[in-house]
Write a protein that holds these residues in place. Structure first.
Motif, mmCIF file in Angstrom:
data_model
loop_
_atom_site.group_PDB
_atom_site.id
_atom_site.type_symbol
_atom_site.label_atom_id
_atom_site.label_comp_id
_atom_site.label_asym_id
_atom_site.label_seq_id
_atom_site.Cartn_x
_atom_site.Cartn_y
_atom_site.Cartn_z
ATOM 1 N N ARG C 6 0.694 -1.291 0.071
ATOM 2 C CA ARG C 6 -0.026 -0.148 -0.012
ATOM 3 C C ARG C 6 0.755 1.120 0.045
ATOM 4 O O ARG C 6 0.572 2.280 -0.644
ATOM 5 N N ILE C 7 1.954 1.126 0.693
ATOM 6 C CA ILE C 7 2.755 2.364 0.991
ATOM 7 C C ILE C 7 3.508 2.530 -0.474
ATOM 8 O O ILE C 7 3.315 3.630 -1.156
ATOM 9 N N GLU C 8 3.800 1.542 -1.053
ATOM 10 C CA GLU C 8 4.525 1.694 -2.469
ATOM 11 C C GLU C 8 3.686 2.118 -3.590
ATOM 12 O O GLU C 8 3.707 3.147 -4.322
ATOM 13 N N MET C 9 2.203 2.019 -3.515
ATOM 14 C CA MET C 9 1.289 2.379 -4.142
ATOM 15 C C MET C 9 1.154 3.867 -4.014
ATOM 16 O O MET C 9 0.953 4.581 -5.005
ATOM 17 N N SER C 10 0.874 4.050 -2.579
ATOM 18 C CA SER C 10 0.734 5.670 -2.586
ATOM 19 C C SER C 10 1.788 6.531 -2.996
ATOM 20 O O SER C 10 1.494 7.729 -3.451
ATOM 21 N N GLY C 12 3.573 5.859 -5.440
ATOM 22 C CA GLY C 12 3.461 5.999 -6.862
ATOM 23 C C GLY C 12 2.856 6.923 -7.219
ATOM 24 O O GLY C 12 2.855 7.736 -8.222
ATOM 25 N N VAL C 13 1.371 7.053 -6.681
ATOM 26 C CA VAL C 13 0.469 7.955 -7.016
ATOM 27 C C VAL C 13 0.920 9.316 -6.846
ATOM 28 O O VAL C 13 0.843 10.397 -7.599
ATOM 29 N N PHE C 14 1.764 9.550 -5.567
ATOM 30 C CA PHE C 14 2.370 10.890 -5.248
ATOM 31 C C PHE C 14 3.391 11.349 -6.266
ATOM 32 O O PHE C 14 3.400 12.273 -6.696
ATOM 33 N N VAL C 15 4.300 10.543 -6.669
ATOM 34 C CA VAL C 15 5.187 10.760 -7.613
ATOM 35 C C VAL C 15 4.385 10.894 -8.941
ATOM 36 O O VAL C 15 4.976 12.130 -9.612
#
Lengths: 269, 266, 149
Positions: C6-10, C12-15
């Motif tokens: 989940r951290i990785e995904m968020s 990703g969204v942030f970047v």
């Protein structure tokens, strides 16, 4: 075999350790004892390579710890463990991840194998079932036992214990002391225990080194230390306030302070 | 003691203290960059810290998004409001878009963004590392054959360098958009004029300038905040003191560097 | 591990959001590439560029038709400008370029006025007829001195 050769450490002008020669016997428990400020924790940190000595060398076999490459130092440390005074658990991780941390970092073992190993280590310290707790939820004694399990995770050959029993209730202290003794004997570990707990130190050590103000004042097996006729050793062992080791370190006389120092109360005007 | 000597000793004290602060600051910035560069030199040394970069980007970038969006929105809104009433006096409300856009992209985005990031993330970096020092966690890592400089400092510096420009760009966009809402929807500026003047007056040089500021600020925040934590006295007050100092030094640093970079771009 | 996903995904969204913001700033606001390399260039020499800088507007009949690429000094006396004209705008060979000011104290821009010929300039060619910037101070001083004569 670990040897300190003419080790000294200065913090500014204050000597924490004066040109000390020290010899740690392999596969045995060595207790370094002394009062607060006697330089024992400094000595431990020097031996572990956490601090650079002002002078002298630390020899691991025929390698100089102070002149070693970082890579080699870290290689050596994979076979070392250390139990810190305040446990030093990584507070962002739960108990399981703390104990598994060295295994995750330095081995390619399968998670199921690691889980088994962690369970074994936690069982040994009597904390199996507490895997999910965070360090902030543990009592001091429990944290220390978790830290013990973590120090043992890689089955190290050399383990450093910094004040393992301080700040614990007598039962927890006894548990830790027994754990140190049992695991050291069983795994033929080289253990270096720094403590001011005379009772525990003498009970578990094979060899005792007594420090006072940065110098070794006595060394030998526990029985020899007990029977030493050095007044300083006897004072330390029995916790007497009066003796050759002064209680305070004042250099000026009390009356001088009161009468002449500016800014203090004056008795005469 | 007569009047002039009181004045003199006060001045001597004032300038002496000022000088001491300045020297102390310069010394600290120097030490911080040395430590930061040492940490950065471990970037390509194995083991690769990819997972920890992601974790720090999460804490720093994702964690600061909300505050950045809120600050960006209100900055844009107030700029539009203030700008409108000033420009209306000269009958040039159509320049509103250019005014809002230029001030945000060149100045307010990087500087206010950096301030918010210092407050939100910088202080927590310092406090976290400071507490790790106090509780010997860094020593514990060291004894577990993990280089705390590579594991703790490096990912945080890399994360600030990456996250600050991204956050500042988001700040810019949100600011421009909220300025549009206030200017066009509320105050009735011509909607074509807002965007057209914005696009016409802002050149790529302005935008590069803002990005360069953001990247330099990111570096500086990362280096100073990790340094302050790493070098903090191993006591509770020590951590508190270095957290305050990290915020003060990096905020003042942002303002000074902002002036220097701006003077190069004009 | 699920938490880490989940951290990785968020992240990703942030970047992604950040890069979208950067892209929007560069493409929409900064117009990088939009006018940068498209269109064609013409050359024009002026006796006085009047402080005209690269990036300045080129206008025809009050419509922006391009931007100035560069302003350089040639032969130690003349200002040579490279004008980037938008695709599709055709300029006659006998056209006329002048440096003008928007309002009395506004920005400088280059105004191009079409000529009457049917042949058009192609990339790299020169607009021969030019008029330099009108210098307000010159005008005023001329007026004052002419009064004294």
């Amino acid at each position: 075999m670990i040897r300190g050769e003419q080790l000294s450490k200065y913090f500014g002008d204050v000597a924490a350790l004066n040109a000390t020669d020290i010899h740690i016997r392999s596969g045995k428990i060595t207790a370094i004892m002394g009062g607060s400020g006697s330089g024992k924790t400094t000595l431990l940190r020097l031996l572990a390579g956490l601090e650079q000595p002002t002078g002298g060398h630390v020899w691991y076999g025929d390698e100089d710890l102070c002149a070693m490459s970082v890579r080699r130092l870290y290689e050596l440390r994979e076979s070392m463990g250390m139990l810190f005074q305040y446990s030093a658990l990584l507070n962002s991780m739960n108990v399981y991840d703390n104990v598994a941390f060295p295994l995750h970092e330095h081995t390619q073992l399968d998670e199921s194998v690691i889980r088994t190993m962690v369970a074994m280590k936690l069982e040994q310290v009597g904390l199996r079932g507490f895997e999910h707790l965070m360090p902030s939820e543990l009592s001091g004694g429990m944290a220390k036992r978790v830290a013990f399990a973590r120090a043992m995770a890689m089955d190290p050959r050399i383990v450093f214990f910094d004040e393992p029993t301080s700040g614990l209730d007598p039962i927890s202290a006894g548990v830790i002391a027994t754990l140190i003794q049992d695991t050291s004997r069983k795994n033929r570990m080289t253990s270096i225990v720094v403590t001011h707990d005379v009772h525990a130190g003498l009970a578990i050590a094979d060899h005792v080194i007594l420090l006072w103000q940065g110098d070794i004042i006595a060394e030998g097996p526990p029985d020899a230390i007990r029977q030493s006729d050095d007044a300083r050793v006897q004072q330390f062992l029995h916790g007497r306030p009066d003796g050759p080791i002064p209680f305070s370190r004042s250099t000026t006389s009390y009356i001088d302070d009161l009468t002449h120092k500016p800014g203090t109360i004056r008795l005469q005007s | 003691m007569n009047h002039s000597s009181v004045k003199q000793s006060f001045l001597a004290l004032f300038f002496g203290r000022l000088g001491r602060y300045a020297l102390h600051g310069v010394e600290q910035v120097g030490d911080a960059s040395m430590l930061g560069l040492r940490a950065l030199s471990l970037l390509f040394v194995r083991p690769w810290q990819g997972k920890h970069f992601i974790l720090q980007l999460y804490a720093l970038g994702v964690g600061s998004m909300v505050i950045i969006i809120i600050t960006g929105a209100f900055t844009g809104m107030v700029l539009a409001l203030q700008g409108y009433y000033t420009l209306a006096k000269f009958g040039s409300e159509s320049l509103l878009g250019a005014g809002v856009g230029l001030s945000i992209i060149r100045e307010l985005g990087p500087v206010l963004g950096a301030f918010m990031i210092i407050g939100r993330a910088g202080s927590s970096i310092t406090a976290e590392i400071g507490i790790m020092r106090v509780t010997e966690q860094t020593d514990a890592l060291e004894m577990m054959a993990i280089n705390p400089m590579q594991r703790i400092l490096l990912p945080r510096i890399v994360a600030t360098v990456i996250a600050v420009p991204l956050l500042v760009s988001i700040f810019d966009i949100v600011g421009i958009a909220s300025g549009y809402v206030v200017g066009v929807e509320l105050l009735g500026v011509n909607q074509g004029a807002y965007m057209a003047e914005l696009i016409a007056k802002i050149t790529m040089v302005d935008i590069y300038g803002g990005w360069i500021k953001a990247i330099v600020f990111g570096f500086m925040i990362g280096m100073i905040c990790t340094f302050m934590g790493y070098r903090s006295e191993p006591t509770t007050e020590g951590v508190a003191k270095s957290t305050t100092e990290a915020v003060v030094v990096s905020s003042v640093g942002v303002l000074i560097i902002d002036y220097i970079i701006t003077s190069f771009f004009l | 591990m699920k938490a880490y996903r989940r951290i990785e995904m968020s992240v990703g969204v942030f970047v992604l959001l950040g890069i979208m913001a950067i892209g929007w700033l560069a493409l929409k606001v900064g117009q990088v590439g939009g006018l940068g390399e498209s269109g064609y260039t013409l050359v024009a020499s002026f006796n006085d560029a009047g402080g005209m800088r690269s990036g300045g507007d080129i206008m025809m009949a009050g419509v922006t038709i391009g931007r100035i690429d560069s302003v350089t000094l040639t032969n130690n006396e003349q200002a040579t400008m490279v004008l980037r004209i938008n695709e599709g705008v055709k300029i006659t060979e006998d056209s006329f370029a002048s440096v003008r000011t928007k309002g009395i104290i506004g920005d400088r821009y280059v105004r191009i006025t079409q000529g009457s010929e049917d042949t058009f300039l192609t990339s790299g060619q020169e607009i021969e007829e030019t008029e330099s910037a009108i210098n307000i101070e010159d005008l005023i001083s001329k007026y004052i001195f002419s009064g004294k004569d």
